[in-house]
Design a protein around this motif. Structure first.
Motif, PDB file in Angstrom:
ATOM      1  N   HIS A  98     -32.564  28.771  16.311  1.00 33.19           N
ATOM      2  CA  HIS A  98     -31.597  28.600  17.403  1.00 33.19           C
ATOM      3  C   HIS A  98     -32.046  29.304  18.684  1.00 33.19           C
ATOM      4  CE1 HIS A  98     -27.677  27.712  19.057  1.00 33.19           C
ATOM      5  NE2 HIS A  98     -27.540  28.965  19.429  1.00 33.19           N
ATOM      6  N   VAL A  99     -32.967  30.244  18.546  1.00 36.05           N
ATOM      7  CA  VAL A  99     -33.315  31.107  19.674  1.00 36.05           C
ATOM      8  C   VAL A  99     -34.574  30.602  20.379  1.00 36.05           C
ATOM      9  CG1 VAL A  99     -33.964  33.453  20.331  1.00 36.05           C
ATOM     10  CG2 VAL A  99     -32.301  33.094  18.504  1.00 36.05           C
ATOM     11  N   PRO A 100     -34.452  30.212  21.647  1.00 36.99           N
ATOM     12  CA  PRO A 100     -35.654  29.788  22.375  1.00 36.99           C
ATOM     13  C   PRO A 100     -36.656  30.938  22.454  1.00 36.99           C
ATOM     14  CG  PRO A 100     -33.658  29.268  23.621  1.00 36.99           C
ATOM     15  CD  PRO A 100     -33.246  30.150  22.485  1.00 36.99           C
ATOM     16  N   GLY A 101     -37.917  30.617  22.310  1.00 38.97           N
ATOM     17  CA  GLY A 101     -38.955  31.631  22.451  1.00 38.97           C
ATOM     18  C   GLY A 101     -39.609  32.025  21.142  1.00 38.97           C
ATOM     19  N   LEU A 102     -39.015  31.633  20.029  1.00 42.17           N
ATOM     20  CA  LEU A 102     -39.606  31.937  18.723  1.00 42.17           C
ATOM     21  C   LEU A 102     -40.169  30.658  18.112  1.00 42.17           C
ATOM     22  CD1 LEU A 102     -36.706  34.133  17.240  1.00 42.17           C
ATOM     23  CD2 LEU A 102     -38.813  34.943  18.344  1.00 42.17           C
ATOM     24  N   LYS A 103     -41.243  30.805  17.354  1.00 40.37           N
ATOM     25  CA  LYS A 103     -41.729  29.712  16.522  1.00 40.37           C
ATOM     26  C   LYS A 103     -41.426  30.069  15.070  1.00 40.37           C
ATOM     27  CE  LYS A 103     -45.359  28.252  19.723  1.00 40.37           C
ATOM     28  NZ  LYS A 103     -46.796  27.869  19.862  1.00 40.37           N
ATOM     29  N   ILE A 104     -41.114  29.049  14.264  1.00 39.51           N
ATOM     30  CA  ILE A 104     -40.663  29.316  12.900  1.00 39.51           C
ATOM     31  C   ILE A 104     -41.553  28.553  11.922  1.00 39.51           C
ATOM     32  CG2 ILE A 104     -38.648  29.487  11.393  1.00 39.51           C
ATOM     33  CD1 ILE A 104     -38.084  30.572  14.231  1.00 39.51           C
ATOM     34  N   VAL A 105     -42.235  29.304  11.063  1.00 40.13           N
ATOM     35  CA  VAL A 105     -43.217  28.729  10.148  1.00 40.13           C
ATOM     36  C   VAL A 105     -42.750  28.924   8.711  1.00 40.13           C
ATOM     37  CG1 VAL A 105     -45.637  28.829   9.438  1.00 40.13           C
ATOM     38  CG2 VAL A 105     -45.021  29.288  11.827  1.00 40.13           C
ATOM     39  N   MET A 106     -42.814  27.844   7.909  1.00 37.06           N
ATOM     40  CA  MET A 106     -42.344  27.911   6.523  1.00 37.06           C
ATOM     41  C   MET A 106     -43.305  27.160   5.609  1.00 37.06           C
ATOM     42  SD  MET A 106     -38.263  27.220   7.116  1.00 37.06           S
ATOM     43  CE  MET A 106     -37.763  27.775   5.496  1.00 37.06           C
ATOM     44  N   PRO A 107     -44.407  27.780   5.209  1.00 38.30           N
ATOM     45  CA  PRO A 107     -45.377  27.085   4.357  1.00 38.30           C
ATOM     46  C   PRO A 107     -44.840  26.881   2.942  1.00 38.30           C
ATOM     47  CG  PRO A 107     -45.985  29.387   4.581  1.00 38.30           C
ATOM     48  CD  PRO A 107     -44.803  29.172   5.489  1.00 38.30           C
ATOM     49  N   SER A 108     -45.280  25.797   2.296  1.00 41.29           N
ATOM     50  CA  SER A 108     -44.810  25.556   0.923  1.00 41.29           C
ATOM     51  C   SER A 108     -45.945  25.534  -0.090  1.00 41.29           C
ATOM     52  CB  SER A 108     -44.037  24.237   0.857  1.00 41.29           C
ATOM     53  OG  SER A 108     -44.930  23.146   0.913  1.00 41.29           O
ATOM     54  N   THR A 109     -47.183  25.657   0.367  1.00 40.33           N
ATOM     55  CA  THR A 109     -48.308  25.709  -0.582  1.00 40.33           C
ATOM     56  C   THR A 109     -49.176  26.905  -0.226  1.00 40.33           C
ATOM     57  OG1 THR A 109     -49.829  24.415   0.798  1.00 40.33           O
ATOM     58  CG2 THR A 109     -48.389  23.172  -0.683  1.00 40.33           C
ATOM     59  N   ALA A 110     -50.038  27.273  -1.146  1.00 40.25           N
ATOM     60  CA  ALA A 110     -50.957  28.378  -0.884  1.00 40.25           C
ATOM     61  C   ALA A 110     -51.938  27.991   0.226  1.00 40.25           C
ATOM     62  CB  ALA A 110     -51.709  28.749  -2.167  1.00 40.25           C
ATOM     63  N   TYR A 111     -52.388  26.727   0.183  1.00 41.35           N
ATOM     64  CA  TYR A 111     -53.327  26.259   1.213  1.00 41.35           C
ATOM     65  C   TYR A 111     -52.697  26.386   2.606  1.00 41.35           C
ATOM     66  CZ  TYR A 111     -56.334  23.147   3.924  1.00 41.35           C
ATOM     67  OH  TYR A 111     -57.171  22.647   4.882  1.00 41.35           O
ATOM     68  N   ASP A 112     -51.473  25.891   2.723  1.00 40.06           N
ATOM     69  CA  ASP A 112     -50.786  25.960   4.018  1.00 40.06           C
ATOM     70  C   ASP A 112     -50.452  27.402   4.399  1.00 40.06           C
ATOM     71  OD1 ASP A 112     -50.945  23.258   4.337  1.00 40.06           O
ATOM     72  OD2 ASP A 112     -48.832  22.857   3.867  1.00 40.06           O
ATOM     73  N   ALA A 113     -50.135  28.221   3.402  1.00 40.13           N
ATOM     74  CA  ALA A 113     -49.788  29.617   3.694  1.00 40.13           C
ATOM     75  C   ALA A 113     -50.955  30.294   4.392  1.00 40.13           C
ATOM     76  CB  ALA A 113     -49.422  30.355   2.408  1.00 40.13           C
ATOM     77  N   LYS A 114     -52.151  30.078   3.875  1.00 42.03           N
ATOM     78  CA  LYS A 114     -53.318  30.702   4.514  1.00 42.03           C
ATOM     79  C   LYS A 114     -53.555  30.114   5.913  1.00 42.03           C
ATOM     80  CE  LYS A 114     -58.291  31.311   4.408  1.00 42.03           C
ATOM     81  NZ  LYS A 114     -59.589  31.065   3.764  1.00 42.03           N
ATOM     82  N   GLY A 115     -53.602  28.809   5.973  1.00 37.24           N
ATOM     83  CA  GLY A 115     -53.933  28.173   7.247  1.00 37.24           C
ATOM     84  C   GLY A 115     -52.898  28.404   8.325  1.00 37.24           C
ATOM     85  N   LEU A 116     -51.633  28.423   7.931  1.00 44.95           N
ATOM     86  CA  LEU A 116     -50.572  28.635   8.920  1.00 44.95           C
ATOM     87  C   LEU A 116     -50.467  30.101   9.330  1.00 44.95           C
ATOM     88  CD1 LEU A 116     -47.846  26.243   7.489  1.00 44.95           C
ATOM     89  CD2 LEU A 116     -48.909  26.046   9.756  1.00 44.95           C
ATOM     90  N   LEU A 117     -50.773  31.023   8.416  1.00 48.25           N
ATOM     91  CA  LEU A 117     -50.735  32.430   8.815  1.00 48.25           C
ATOM     92  C   LEU A 117     -51.849  32.715   9.818  1.00 48.25           C
ATOM     93  CD1 LEU A 117     -49.494  35.213   8.716  1.00 48.25           C
ATOM     94  CD2 LEU A 117     -50.777  35.686   6.623  1.00 48.25           C
ATOM     95  N   LYS A 118     -53.001  32.111   9.608  1.00 41.71           N
ATOM     96  CA  LYS A 118     -54.098  32.305  10.562  1.00 41.71           C
ATOM     97  C   LYS A 118     -53.720  31.719  11.931  1.00 41.71           C
ATOM     98  CE  LYS A 118     -58.347  31.635   8.776  1.00 41.71           C
ATOM     99  NZ  LYS A 118     -59.181  32.850   8.713  1.00 41.71           N
ATOM    100  N   THR A 119     -53.107  30.545  11.906  1.00 40.76           N
ATOM    101  CA  THR A 119     -52.645  29.961  13.174  1.00 40.76           C
ATOM    102  C   THR A 119     -51.599  30.864  13.834  1.00 40.76           C
ATOM    103  OG1 THR A 119     -53.047  27.757  12.295  1.00 40.76           O
ATOM    104  CG2 THR A 119     -51.598  27.894  14.202  1.00 40.76           C
ATOM    105  N   SER A 120     -50.724  31.433  13.034  1.00 38.73           N
ATOM    106  CA  SER A 120     -49.670  32.305  13.571  1.00 38.73           C
ATOM    107  C   SER A 120     -50.271  33.528  14.251  1.00 38.73           C
ATOM    108  CB  SER A 120     -48.726  32.767  12.452  1.00 38.73           C
ATOM    109  OG  SER A 120     -48.124  31.662  11.820  1.00 38.73           O
ATOM    110  N   ILE A 121     -51.265  34.113  13.616  1.00 40.47           N
ATOM    111  CA  ILE A 121     -51.885  35.326  14.170  1.00 40.47           C
ATOM    112  C   ILE A 121     -52.623  34.991  15.464  1.00 40.47           C
ATOM    113  CG2 ILE A 121     -53.676  37.069  13.739  1.00 40.47           C
ATOM    114  CD1 ILE A 121     -52.804  36.969  10.743  1.00 40.47           C
ATOM    115  N   ARG A 122     -53.164  33.792  15.538  1.00 39.22           N
ATOM    116  CA  ARG A 122     -53.908  33.409  16.753  1.00 39.22           C
ATOM    117  C   ARG A 122     -52.986  32.852  17.839  1.00 39.22           C
ATOM    118  NH1 ARG A 122     -59.284  30.555  14.002  1.00 39.22           N
ATOM    119  NH2 ARG A 122     -59.511  32.146  12.381  1.00 39.22           N
TER     120      ARG A 122
END
Lengths: 323, 353
Positions: free
Chosen positions: A137-161
């Motif tokens: 609901h809050v502008p300015g935040l991105k919200i990531v919800m991975p459902s697999t181990a593959y996505d968890a790794k790839g999305l966390l790296k994207t999040s950090i970058r």
């Protein structure tokens, strides 16, 4: 390629990103010894100035990463349970999310707020909540919800970058039980690109995080009945890949949304609104939601299980649309 | 200046009439004059802001710092390039003390495109990271964890900088105060906490809010030095902050400095001030005006004459007037910017550009 659990995949992402960029550091409660294993071994490898254990002070953690990002760092904060973030909402919502806009665009705030949601471990109401809709609901935040181990790794790296505050939600049951192939290479998964986890022509099921597994299980049951479900995992809800969802709904003409958050004003409500707005004429039945009832999560195992969507409930919801 | 030690659980309050010291702390004549000019820039800027607000040429929530100029000016004069501060809703003085220009500040107060924040922040959110000004802040106490985090960044990288954190007596009763200072003290982070105790948290007096006479006493709980300074004495302020900054830069950790000061104006512009008497305010204006105190000190030190100070005043008034002209002549922000700068590198939906 190794089969890893979600927590192992997250650990790999953190190790790779900390090794890649000196500006990345981690901060949180008990992260040296790592309650759920996600940060295991990182303190030994990177030392106490890169893996910073804190007092039980969520306001300090949430604000410290914002201050550190303001002077050029790329911090990753851990909030052990999403419910603990409630203690730090000012720093996340009033400060981190709004600073860039309020300051006329000057602030670049690469912050990852990692946290853990979901039910299924008998932690009772104060340690079991899925509050993604609050943050969405809050502008300015991105919200990531991975459902697999593959996505968890790839999305966390994207999040950090990523150069913005990111709420990175992990599921407490999936840490150990969800396992899939995870390359040890430096790959990322982009934000705003949904994953079609199963193709089908009769109904679209959209699941968030662990509910993708429930949706896939339901799809298997439905296939035995001759109903072919398409299962979509948005992977990030801000930004949201609406195109993939709308395209699917225009094909199947029916949609069921599954999430572990409470039904009332959950993210499913937003999805229903978007689908109705963009694909109204294609719908053969009203969109349906399968979500947690509007009740605090109970402790008792039987009651807790009753409060989480099941594959049987999802299949039943689909059957209701097929009539 | 009074130092609080763990064995000294009750400390005599430093409030009341200033008893200025004449220790110039090695500051040169020109540095002292610069400090006077900075205080005057804050005072004249805000005098004009008040007039403009009453004439409806400004709008929104405006909180004036008049009476407290010695705190920000004395404190920020102890900083070096690369050091940073966090500020409060009463932040104009901190901005000016960090070297922000008056014209884009005035433009921001007017919501204009040429303001520091392009009109998106207003009085309570002015920030200029280029000046080390991490932001004024509309939430009481919120700057404490943020400046602690900036200090954490310096600590992680070994960058020899210090963060200065300004907050009020009201903030000392927020949870953020405890969490931020406790965490900073534990790691000996290079941050200096400056409590501007101006006597009132919004409408409520500090005596009603806080069951101890001196907020600096709370330093004992965190095992860090606590110092009480009369905020209208800029030289004392500078000396206390420089000692704390040197200590922080040397890796010895935070200090909690309580500046006893007084807010000459209301909590916000338009505050009817039902919580205090006119006599109380008049007494403070007569005895604790940091400009009057410093003006007398400069003359006593032989650094400036009344003519010198009058000339600075004329220059500052001109500069303030130019800032008003700049702000009023500046355009409103384009409507196109409503949905920009919510994210870095992404559109208003968060979609990567």
């Amino acid at each position: 390629m190794a089969v890893l659990s979600v927590s192992q995949a997250l650990n790999m992402a953190l190790r790779e990103e900390m090794g890649r960029d000196d500006r990345v550091f981690m901060i949180g409660e008990d992260i040296k010894d790592s309650t759920y294993g996600v940060t295991r071994g990182l303190w030994d490898e990177f030392g106490p100035k890169r893996v910073i254990g804190t007092p039980i002070s969520e306001i300090a953690i949430a604000g410290a990463v914002l201050g550190a990002a303001s002077v050029g760092m790329r911090p990753v904060a851990e909030f052990m349970y999403m419910t603990f973030m409630m203690c730090a909402m000012d720093q996340v919502v009033n400060q981190a999310a709004k600073s860039k806009y309020m300051f006329g665009g000057k602030a670049v705030l690469p912050i990852v707020y990692r946290t853990m949601a979901g039910a299924g471990r008998a932690n009772a109401a104060q340690h079991t909540q899925s509050l993604e809709a609050w943050f969405a609901h809050v502008p300015g935040l991105k919200i990531v919800m991975p459902s697999t181990a593959y996505d968890a790794k790839g999305l966390l790296k994207t999040s950090i970058r990523d150069d913005n505050p990111v709420i990175f939600i992990e599921n407490k049951v999936q840490y150990a039980t969800t396992k899939d192939e995870v390359p040890d290479t430096d790959y990322t998964v982009p934000f705003g690109v949904a994953s079609v986890r199963r193709t089908g022509k009769d109904v679209t099921i959209i699941g968030l995080q662990r509910m993708v597994e429930i949706a896939l299980e339901a799809a298997d049951h439905l296939a035995e009945e001759g109903i072919e479900a398409e299962v979509i995992d948005p992977r990030t809800i801000v930004p949201l890949d609406l195109d993939t969802i709308i395209k699917s709904v225009k094909k199947t003409h029916r949609v069921v949304i599954v999430h572990e958050a409470h039904e009332r004003v959950g993210f499913g409500a937003e999805l229903v609104a978007q689908i109705v707005q963009h694909a109204f004429d294609y719908l053969d039945a009203p969109p349906a939601r399968v979500a947690n009832p509007n009740v605090p999560t109970p402790f008792n195992r039987i009651l807790e299980n009753l409060s989480i969507p099941s594959a049987a409930q999802v299949a039943q919801a689909v059957r209701g649309l097929m009539r | 200046m009074v130092t609080v030690s763990p064995s000294q659980h009750s400390v005599a309050s430093g409030s009341g009439a200033a008893s200025p010291s004449l220790d110039r702390h090695g500051l040169s004549d020109s540095q002292l004059i610069d400090m006077y000019r900075t205080m005057l820039r804050i005072r004249r800027f805000e005098d004009r802001v008040k007039e403009l607000f009453l004439e409806a040429r400004l709008y929104g929530s405006v909180h004036l710092y008049i009476g407290e100029e010695g705190v920000a000016t004395g404190a920020c004069s102890a900083l070096r390039a690369g050091d940073v501060i966090s500020s409060t809703h009463r932040g104009h003085g901190h901005c000016i003390a960090m070297g922000l220009e008056l014209a884009p500040m005035m433009a921001e107060l007017m919501g204009k495109a040429t303001g520091y924040n392009h009109g998106k922040g207003g009085s309570m959110h002015i920030a200029s990271l280029d000046h080390g000004m991490l932001g004024a802040n509309g939430i009481v106490g919120a700057g404490i964890p943020i400046s602690t985090g900036a200090a954490l960044g310096f600590w992680v990288t070994g960058r020899p900088n210090v963060a200065l954190c300004f907050f009020g007596d009201g903030a000392a009763n927020e949870g953020a105060f405890h969490e931020g200072i406790n965490f900073a003290a534990g790691l000996k982070l290079p941050v200096v906490f400056i409590c501007e105790n101006n006597g009132y948290a919004q409408f409520q007096s500090v005596q009603q809010d806080t069951p101890i006479p001196d907020i600096a006493t709370r330093s004992i709980s965190y095992g860090i030095p606590g110092v009480i300074v009369e905020g209208s004495d800029i030289l004392a302020m500078f000396g206390a902050v420089r000692t704390a900054v040197d200590r922080a830069r040397a890796g010895e950790g935070p200090t909690l400095i309580e500046a006893k000061t007084y807010r000459f104006e209301g909590h916000f512009l338009g505050d009817p001030e039902p919580y205090r008497t006119r006599e109380e305010v008049a007494h403070a204006r007569a005895t604790r005006d940091p400009l009057k105190v410093f003006s007398a000190q400069l003359q006593e030190l032989g650094v400036a004459t009344t003519d010198d100070l009058a000339r600075i005043d004329r220059q500052v008034r001109d500069e303030v007037e130019r800032s008003v002209e700049f702000g009023e002549a500046s355009p409103e922000p384009s409507e196109d910017i409503l949905l920009t700068d919510i994210y870095t590198g992404a559109d208003s939906h968060g979609r990567t550009l």
